[in-house]
Write a protein that holds these residues in place. Sequence first.
Motif, PDB file in Angstrom:
ATOM      1  N   ALA A 143       0.848  -1.194   0.000  1.00  0.00           N
ATOM      2  CA  ALA A 143       0.000   0.000   0.000  1.00  0.00           C
ATOM      3  C   ALA A 143       0.883   1.243   0.000  1.00  0.00           C
ATOM      4  N   PRO A 144       0.519   2.273  -0.760  1.00  0.00           N
ATOM      5  CA  PRO A 144       1.350   3.484  -0.830  1.00  0.00           C
ATOM      6  C   PRO A 144       1.647   4.058   0.551  1.00  0.00           C
ATOM      7  N   LEU A 145       2.833   4.596   0.692  1.00  0.00           N
ATOM      8  CA  LEU A 145       3.267   5.124   1.979  1.00  0.00           C
ATOM      9  C   LEU A 145       2.347   6.223   2.499  1.00  0.00           C
ATOM     10  N   HIS A 146       1.850   7.087   1.596  1.00  0.00           N
ATOM     11  CA  HIS A 146       1.127   8.273   2.038  1.00  0.00           C
ATOM     12  C   HIS A 146      -0.313   7.994   2.448  1.00  0.00           C
ATOM     13  N   CYS A 147      -0.817   6.768   2.182  1.00  0.00           N
ATOM     14  CA  CYS A 147      -2.221   6.499   2.540  1.00  0.00           C
ATOM     15  C   CYS A 147      -2.383   5.167   3.253  1.00  0.00           C
ATOM     16  N   SER A 148      -1.359   4.757   3.999  1.00  0.00           N
ATOM     17  CA  SER A 148      -1.440   3.548   4.833  1.00  0.00           C
ATOM     18  C   SER A 148      -0.846   3.867   6.193  1.00  0.00           C
ATOM     19  N   VAL A 149      -1.332   3.185   7.208  1.00  0.00           N
ATOM     20  CA  VAL A 149      -0.866   3.461   8.568  1.00  0.00           C
ATOM     21  C   VAL A 149       0.625   3.143   8.722  1.00  0.00           C
ATOM     22  N   SER A 150       1.046   1.959   8.268  1.00  0.00           N
ATOM     23  CA  SER A 150       2.456   1.611   8.405  1.00  0.00           C
ATOM     24  C   SER A 150       3.331   2.562   7.600  1.00  0.00           C
ATOM     25  N   GLY A 151       2.830   2.984   6.428  1.00  0.00           N
ATOM     26  CA  GLY A 151       3.593   3.921   5.613  1.00  0.00           C
ATOM     27  C   GLY A 151       3.744   5.268   6.284  1.00  0.00           C
ATOM     28  N   LYS A 152       2.669   5.773   6.867  1.00  0.00           N
ATOM     29  CA  LYS A 152       2.740   7.061   7.561  1.00  0.00           C
ATOM     30  C   LYS A 152       3.674   6.995   8.764  1.00  0.00           C
ATOM     31  N   LEU A 153       3.602   5.880   9.497  1.00  0.00           N
ATOM     32  CA  LEU A 153       4.478   5.744  10.659  1.00  0.00           C
ATOM     33  C   LEU A 153       5.942   5.681  10.222  1.00  0.00           C
ATOM     34  N   LEU A 154       6.219   4.995   9.116  1.00  0.00           N
ATOM     35  CA  LEU A 154       7.582   4.953   8.594  1.00  0.00           C
ATOM     36  C   LEU A 154       8.034   6.347   8.166  1.00  0.00           C
ATOM     37  N   LEU A 155       7.194   7.041   7.396  1.00  0.00           N
ATOM     38  CA  LEU A 155       7.548   8.381   6.927  1.00  0.00           C
ATOM     39  C   LEU A 155       7.763   9.344   8.089  1.00  0.00           C
ATOM     40  N   SER A 156       7.020   9.153   9.170  1.00  0.00           N
ATOM     41  CA  SER A 156       7.114  10.071  10.311  1.00  0.00           C
ATOM     42  C   SER A 156       8.474  10.000  10.998  1.00  0.00           C
ATOM     43  N   THR A 157       9.215   8.908  10.761  1.00  0.00           N
ATOM     44  CA  THR A 157      10.539   8.767  11.374  1.00  0.00           C
ATOM     45  C   THR A 157      11.627   9.451  10.566  1.00  0.00           C
ATOM     46  N   LEU A 158      11.281   9.951   9.372  1.00  0.00           N
ATOM     47  CA  LEU A 158      12.276  10.484   8.442  1.00  0.00           C
ATOM     48  C   LEU A 158      12.272  12.009   8.402  1.00  0.00           C
ATOM     49  N   ALA A 159      13.387  12.568   7.985  1.00  0.00           N
ATOM     50  CA  ALA A 159      13.482  14.001   7.752  1.00  0.00           C
ATOM     51  C   ALA A 159      12.696  14.355   6.492  1.00  0.00           C
ATOM     52  N   PRO A 160      12.269  15.620   6.361  1.00  0.00           N
ATOM     53  CA  PRO A 160      11.480  16.014   5.182  1.00  0.00           C
ATOM     54  C   PRO A 160      12.144  15.651   3.853  1.00  0.00           C
ATOM     55  N   GLU A 161      13.451  15.788   3.759  1.00  0.00           N
ATOM     56  CA  GLU A 161      14.134  15.477   2.504  1.00  0.00           C
ATOM     57  C   GLU A 161      14.013  13.993   2.165  1.00  0.00           C
ATOM     58  N   ALA A 162      14.138  13.139   3.179  1.00  0.00           N
ATOM     59  CA  ALA A 162      14.015  11.696   2.957  1.00  0.00           C
ATOM     60  C   ALA A 162      12.577  11.326   2.619  1.00  0.00           C
ATOM     61  N   ARG A 163      11.619  11.991   3.237  1.00  0.00           N
ATOM     62  CA  ARG A 163      10.213  11.757   2.905  1.00  0.00           C
ATOM     63  C   ARG A 163       9.964  12.072   1.429  1.00  0.00           C
ATOM     64  N   GLU A 164      10.453  13.223   0.988  1.00  0.00           N
ATOM     65  CA  GLU A 164      10.224  13.653  -0.386  1.00  0.00           C
ATOM     66  C   GLU A 164      10.862  12.691  -1.388  1.00  0.00           C
ATOM     67  N   GLN A 165      12.018  12.135  -1.016  1.00  0.00           N
ATOM     68  CA  GLN A 165      12.680  11.201  -1.911  1.00  0.00           C
ATOM     69  C   GLN A 165      11.842   9.944  -2.113  1.00  0.00           C
ATOM     70  N   LEU A 166      11.189   9.481  -1.056  1.00  0.00           N
ATOM     71  CA  LEU A 166      10.349   8.290  -1.156  1.00  0.00           C
ATOM     72  C   LEU A 166       9.006   8.582  -1.814  1.00  0.00           C
ATOM     73  N   LEU A 167       8.441   9.733  -1.523  1.00  0.00           N
ATOM     74  CA  LEU A 167       7.093  10.049  -1.992  1.00  0.00           C
ATOM     75  C   LEU A 167       7.071  10.561  -3.425  1.00  0.00           C
ATOM     76  N   GLY A 168       8.138  11.237  -3.831  1.00  0.00           N
ATOM     77  CA  GLY A 168       8.102  11.897  -5.122  1.00  0.00           C
ATOM     78  C   GLY A 168       7.358  13.216  -5.018  1.00  0.00           C
ATOM     79  N   ALA A 169       7.120  13.824  -6.160  1.00  0.00           N
ATOM     80  CA  ALA A 169       6.498  15.141  -6.164  1.00  0.00           C
ATOM     81  C   ALA A 169       5.000  15.048  -5.899  1.00  0.00           C
ATOM     82  N   ALA A 170       4.503  16.028  -5.169  1.00  0.00           N
ATOM     83  CA  ALA A 170       3.055  16.162  -4.963  1.00  0.00           C
ATOM     84  C   ALA A 170       2.445  16.799  -6.214  1.00  0.00           C
ATOM     85  N   PRO A 171       1.158  16.642  -6.446  1.00  0.00           N
ATOM     86  CA  PRO A 171       0.195  15.917  -5.604  1.00  0.00           C
ATOM     87  C   PRO A 171       0.395  14.415  -5.696  1.00  0.00           C
ATOM     88  N   TYR A 172       0.135  13.739  -4.567  1.00  0.00           N
ATOM     89  CA  TYR A 172       0.302  12.296  -4.501  1.00  0.00           C
ATOM     90  C   TYR A 172      -0.927  11.599  -5.073  1.00  0.00           C
TER      91      TYR A 172
END
Length: 270
Positions: A143-172
């Motif tokens: 399930a995509p990181l930005h719309c799943s509980v485990s994905g959000k919890l993983l992203l929450s542990t990262l710095a904004p730059e690392a989040r952006e690298q995984l998520l790609g450009a918005a809009p998601y």
Amino acid sequence: MPPRRQPDPSPSVQDSSALARGLAILDCLLHAARPLTLVEVAEATQLPSSTAHRQLLLLEQLGRTYRDATGRHCAGAPTLAPLPLDHPLNLLRRDATDVLRQLQSQFSATAVLTVFLGSQRLVVEAITGRHAIAPYIGTQVHAPLHCSVSGKLLLSTLAPEAREQLLGAAPYAARTAATITSRKALFTQLDRIAREGLAVNLEENVEGISAQGVSVSTATGHAIGALTLTGPSAMFSEAQRALMAPVLTRHANLLGASLSAHAVARLLAA
């Protein structure tokens, strides 16, 4: 003296291709519901029968596959269960089983323990809820990181730059009408999750399915995974989520304090 011969890159390319073919065959056998003939393996992997035959012979010699009494091919023991019984992930699975059963019994939803392997999410154990709509739980969370509980919890542990690298450009990508697609809205939510350790997914990935989960962290503060409840959205009213949150947190703290969780943290170099 003759000129020194340059290394021939072709063997490494060939080795890589052979490795990819072998892994494709192993994946095919792992996902098969029954033993497969050579023709079935070749068709499923889109390999020539001669290539599939050579790969299967090698895999059988290595003990990764075997043939049953009818000559059909099966995944071998090292393929089906590659981890030693005392591997940290197996130890954590055993420690988590009773916790997941208690959560499932108390709230009726499917209880899942996920471990973060870099940006990958591995399901260590899951106890499926007794309801008509049970979300599919695989070994790996896709399930995509930005719309799943485990994905959000993983992203929450990262710095904004690392989040952006995984998520790609918005809009998601919007999976449902409830999916958060805005960078600002998502990052604001992730910052809150980082502070509170609690994440929700209210039909953001699949309509009719919701989830709530908490971070599993060691006593030294290293987040190793997520403890999640998921199921039909009717189970996740605001009042019910308020009841779930402290129970999830208590169980996650117990797991995080276990020796197996610390062993997993060392494994992950967390």
